[in-house]
Scaffold this active site. Structure first.
Site, short mmCIF file in Angstrom:
data_model
loop_
_atom_site.label_atom_id
_atom_site.label_comp_id
_atom_site.label_asym_id
_atom_site.label_seq_id
_atom_site.Cartn_x
_atom_site.Cartn_y
_atom_site.Cartn_z
N ASP A 128 0.81 -1.21 0.00
CA ASP A 128 0.00 0.00 0.00
C ASP A 128 0.85 1.27 0.00
OD1 ASP A 128 0.78 -0.69 2.64
OD2 ASP A 128 -0.71 0.68 3.47
N GLU A 129 0.29 2.29 -0.58
CA GLU A 129 0.76 3.67 -0.48
C GLU A 129 2.20 3.89 -0.93
OE1 GLU A 129 -2.12 5.52 2.96
OE2 GLU A 129 -0.19 4.72 3.63
#
Length: 865
Positions: free
Chosen positions: A523-524
């Site tokens: 993620d991210e």
């Protein structure tokens, strides 16, 4: 020296000698720092204005040179907006420091300076405040001085609470809570369900069974572990039998024809039987039996227990009923994790998703890679050239061992956790964040590289290096790091992944615990990563099939999938693993990657924020072939604040999320009860018309539900317990039980009535049965006691509760209610200020609230609490 420094209060003063630092450090108690929100939607919106007031009550003035004041702050500060003749400098992540300019006017005794600055987004509660203040003098760079007298000033004005012009979520008041609690009507205890979460079938039968120590356990040989667990529980509740065996028994029977993890529980006058085809099924039957026991105080034993005769058939709806605990941002002790496992087992949750590393910490010992814990598990003040530990984050302060920022699990600790979980039929999924959120690992392996290079071992030094030493990529992660992404073009990155995977596999084998998957993050990863890395650019040029730098994403997870499958494991990751970046007209966007679908890749889908456009992302991924665990922020992020209130801890960027957000979630139709956006605005008719629904294939790919606790705001076990409980019980109900009747009612008005009835039963079950049962089981578990609602009606103060059955006590003399204060049983006629407070069954109090009933005393409004 470190111990001495910890014992001395430290002072924020600009001095020119170490002797003066020592002298004036003793006056730090005379420095006060107050932070206050001035307004949200500042200068047209998208930012908020806040202030820091630094007051000096010490005899020596605060000078205009020679010092830096460090602090952590989760927002991006617009540095050009800073006032007060100081500069604020961003170091990395959430670490900043204040430096005086030549124009800074020294602060003498009894005076102060106010520094204002604008920051991105908005601020509402005290957990938004800067924290972890400490001072560094230029001539003593290795002697940090903590500032302890720091306060966040409560907000009182609408401009301080409204996040933006669209925000319709009100700042909570006792009157609002009273209105919210109207559907929590009081129900007779005899009408409440005997087993929680709700079983498939429960039939009450005439008569009762008397359980005492004369009743013996007769177990199939397959269920030896479960038999011992049950006997231990009976010994906990029952005093020793005085007579001989009474001939009655509790039978644990094996029936391999039963569905996976299903059980049947029968209680009749002759005895008790639990039948299942699996160990887990027997365990769940035992948990249900224990939940029918009458309440008694922890440690108190009774000669016998009367049980209502009943026939129960039950099975879980989802195979995956999980809780994610982030121990990377702020550490939790082994003992606290064991306590969480006990709580999970009571409510038949069966997966602990263990978030073991992030930018701010690595928490698992890998013996062949000692820097992961000698460097990556510690936070404290540092110099840029230092690779001995990580910088302070989330207010962890300058010292290495005095906070929740430092800590790790030894190999022995982790094996103990695995064994403990396995005995309770909870499997542990380890998460190793990659390729983003990986700064702790990157810095640790850089420290290893430096050590081995000094030894002249270049090849070994580069073996597990995770970044390009010449990388000049420019990016900022969501948490403001500029160096937290692994170089996925390096073979050494995959050598590291293989090494970590093999070490984890070995620990599970030593524990005798099952391991089906390792979660490898995803993620991210910020835009801009790899774009300035000579190594990555060269790799992409040599592999034209990648097309451009964005092709590295799918390349990385294709490799991780291969590595795990070669070890008979499947890949788990965040939703982004199933996405791929694409460029169109120079703009990057993310679309679902069908190439990795139907490969048994399991994705935790978090983005269901109403209004962001991805409300149906989980269903799209499931329809594409990914195995999906539903854990949307709007319903299951337990680190979200319960309500909008200055003193209510937690984030709220996704939603304010009380237990009802988990309770009203319908897994295969998540749109059903999502009628407002994150700002409280009612959705327009047809809002979901264009959203993708689950296909039959998609439904088969929804493998379960998960609650998640990110730990940026969590400092210790009590904070953890407050944030997950009682929300965990809403998760347990939805993950175990079938859809409630109201979920399948097409008429919206009838559905609302049915929902309100179901909520009342749930709320009463928690208040009268489950929360007292937790008190009895744990002695002390710091679950959130919801504040009572209050209104003045007909000249009297009326109180109500979210969970009927919870005790409320009040005072009329302005004092704080205690466990000995008058018990609320009927409306309060007293005039003036009425304070009230909820209490658990053992006398632990929640936060107090107050309301004024026709005030007629000599107190001005600003003096009212």
């Amino acid at each position: 020296m470190r111990r001495l420094l910890l014992q001395l209060p430290m002072l924020l003063l600009g001095l020119i000698s170490t002797a003066q630092v020592n002298k004036e450090a003793g006056n730090a108690k005379n420095i006060a720092i107050n932070w206050q929100i001035i307004e949200n939607s500042h200068a047209g919106g998208g930012q908020f204005l806040s202030s820091l007031n630094i007051q000096n009550n010490a005899p020596v003035p605060l000078q205009n040179k020679n010092w830096k004041l460090y602090f952590n702050f989760a927002r991006r500060i617009a540095l050009e907006t800073v006032t007060g003749d100081v500069n604020i400098v961003h170091v990395n992540g959430d670490l900043f420091y204040i430096r005086p300019t030549e124009k800074f006017r020294p602060i003498s005794n009894g005076t102060s300076v106010t520094i204002e600055f604008a920051s991105k987004d908005w601020a509402v509660n005290f957990t938004d405040a800067p924290e972890g203040f400490y001072l560094i003098y230029d001539d003593a760079p290795n002697r940090p001085i903590p500032i302890n007298n720091v306060k966040a000033i409560p907000s009182t004005r609408p401009a301080q609470f409204a996040r933006n012009q669209q925000d319709r979520v009100p700042s909570i008041t006792p009157q609002i809570i009273y209105e919210q609690n109207k559907n929590s009507i009081d129900l007779p205890e005899k009408d409440l369900q005997k087993i929680f979460p709700t079983p498939v079938k429960y039939e009450s039968k005439a008569g009762e069974f008397i359980l005492d120590q004369g009743v013996k356990i007769a177990a199939n040989t397959a269920f030896g572990v479960e038999s011992k667990l049950l006997q231990d529980k009976l010994n906990h509740f029952l005093s020793p039998a005085k007579g001989a065996k009474n001939g009655k028994s509790i039978r644990l029977d094996l029936d391999k024809t039963m569905e996976k993890d299903a059980y049947q529980l029968e209680i009749n006058s002759k005895g008790i039987s639990i039948t299942a085809g699996t160990h887990a099924g027997i365990f769940y039957g035992i948990q249900s039996l224990l939940s029918t026991f009458p309440l008694q105080k922890k440690g108190l034993k009774v000669p016998s227990i009367k049980l209502q005769n009943a026939l129960v058939y039950d099975k879980p709806r989802f195979d995956f009923r999980g809780l994610m605990i982030d121990v990377a941002r702020n550490f939790q002790t082994k003992e606290e994790i064991l306590k969480v496992l006990d709580l999970m087992s009571m409510y038949k949750l069966n997966v602990l998703h263990f978030h073991l590393n992030d930018d701010e910490g690595w928490r698992l010992e890998i013996q062949d890679l000692p820097e992961l814990t000698t460097v990556g598990s510690k936070r404290g003040h540092f110099s840029d050239s230092s690779l001995t530990h990580l910088p302070p984050s989330f207010g962890s302060g300058p010292f290495l061992n005095d906070h929740h920022g430092t800590g790790h699990y030894s190999k022995a600790d982790f094996i103990e956790i695995l064994k403990y979980a396995n005995a309770r039929h909870i499997r542990v999924i380890p998460e190793i964040e990659a390729p983003g959120h990986a700064r702790a690992a990157i810095r640790s392996m850089h420290a290893r590289y430096n050590r081995l290079m000094k030894e002249g071992r270049k090849e070994e030094a580069e073996r597990y290096l995770l970044h390009d030493l010449n990388d000049r990529s420019s990016y900022r992660s969501v948490q403001n790091w500029n160096d937290n992404v692994m170089d996925v073009s390096r073979p050494s990155t995959y050598a590291f992944i293989e090494k970590i995977s093999d070490e984890i596999i070995a620990m599970y084998k030593a524990a005798g615990a099952p391991l089906q998957t390792i979660h490898y993050g995803g993620d991210e990863v910020p835009d801009g990563a790899w774009e300035g890395s000579p190594n990555s650019l060269k790799f992409v040029k040599e592999h034209p099939e990648l097309k451009d730098i964005n092709g590295l994403w799918a390349y990385f997870y294709t490799n991780i999938d291969r590595i795990l499958k070669s070890r008979n494991l499947y890949l788990s990751g965040w939703e982004e693993v199933g996405m791929q970046p694409v460029l169109a007209d120079g703009k990057k966007s993310y679309v679902i990657n069908p190439a990795l679908g139907d490969k048994n890749i399991h994705l935790n889908v978090w983005n269901n924020i109403i209004g962001w456009g991805a409300e149906d992302l989980a269903y799209k991924l499931a329809n594409t072939g990914y195995k999906v665990i539903l854990g949307g922020v709007s319903n299951f992020y337990f680190d979200m604040a319960y309500q909008k209130s200055f003193d209510e801890p937690g984030y709220y960027w996704g939603e304010y999320a009380d237990i009802d957000k988990a309770f009203n979630f319908i897994p295969f139709n998540s749109f059903l009860n999502s009628n407002t956006d994150k700002f409280g605005n009612t959705l327009k008719p047809g809002f979901y018309d264009s959203k993708e629904r689950l296909t039959e294939k998609g439904k088969a790919n929804i493998v379960g539900l998960q609650g998640l606790l990110w730990s940026e705001t969590i400092k210790g076990g009590k904070n953890l317990e407050y944030m997950i409980m009682p929300k965990l019980l809403g998760l347990a109900e939805r993950a175990w039980a079938a859809d409630p009747e109201w979920a399948n009612e097409p008429d919206s008005l009838k559905r609302k009535v049915m929902y309100n009835q179901a909520w009342a039963r749930f709320a009463n079950t928690l208040g009268k049965k489950e929360l007292p049962r937790i008190d009895a089981a744990f002695g002390e578990l710091n679950y959130r006691l919801p504040p009572s609602g209050a209104i003045v009606k007909d000249g009297q103060v009326h109180l109500n509760n979210q969970f009927p059955g919870i005790t409320v006590r009040y005072t009329t003399d302005q004092s704080e209610p205690t466990a000995k204060s008058p018990l609320y049983t009927k409306p309060i006629p007293n005039k003036g200020l009425i304070r009230f407070r909820t209490f658990d069954s053992q006398g632990r109090g929640g936060k107090s609230s107050s309301i004024v009933n026709e005030v007629a005393w000599n107190v001005t409004p600003k003096e009212l609490p």
